[in-house]
Scaffold this active site. Sequence first.
Site, short mmCIF file in Angstrom:
data_model
loop_
_atom_site.label_atom_id
_atom_site.label_comp_id
_atom_site.label_asym_id
_atom_site.label_seq_id
_atom_site.Cartn_x
_atom_site.Cartn_y
_atom_site.Cartn_z
N VAL A 89 49.79 84.18 14.85
CA VAL A 89 50.60 85.12 15.01
C VAL A 89 51.83 84.66 16.00
O VAL A 89 51.41 83.96 17.21
CB VAL A 89 50.25 86.31 15.66
CG1 VAL A 89 51.14 87.22 15.96
CG2 VAL A 89 49.20 86.87 14.61
N CYS A 90 53.00 84.99 15.79
CA CYS A 90 54.24 84.72 16.88
C CYS A 90 55.16 85.93 16.70
O CYS A 90 54.69 87.09 16.05
CB CYS A 90 54.78 83.29 16.65
SG CYS A 90 55.68 83.17 15.12
N ARG A 91 56.46 85.84 17.14
CA ARG A 91 57.33 86.89 17.02
C ARG A 91 57.69 86.95 15.62
O ARG A 91 57.78 88.31 14.92
CB ARG A 91 58.54 86.24 17.70
CG ARG A 91 59.51 87.83 17.93
CD ARG A 91 60.91 87.42 18.80
NE ARG A 91 61.79 86.51 18.04
CZ ARG A 91 62.56 86.62 17.14
NH1 ARG A 91 62.77 87.79 16.81
NH2 ARG A 91 63.24 85.94 16.72
#
Length: 96
Positions: free
Chosen positions: A62-64
């Site tokens: 997960v990231c932005r």
Amino acid sequence: METILPHEIKQRLEQGEVLNIIDVREAEEVAAGMIPGAKHIPLGELPVRHTEIPLNNEIILVCRSGGRSGKAYDFLMAQGYKGLKNMTGGMLEWAK
């Protein structure tokens, strides 16, 4: 690249499933909130901290928005990790 949608993760968490989620955002981004139970390993620290991640389980990255987690996916794949999934749309989609 295998992907997973934010609503799929939410559904699985609501059903009580324990997921192996790695959040590769920076500390200031994570301070604004992260997925419950996720482990924070910033992308820049992944080369020295990837051994904290189990090799053969499902790993949700997960990231932005999905870009950095895509880079993490490629790096971990090259290290021999299996079961990798990139969360489509990142935390921007999670918040919707």
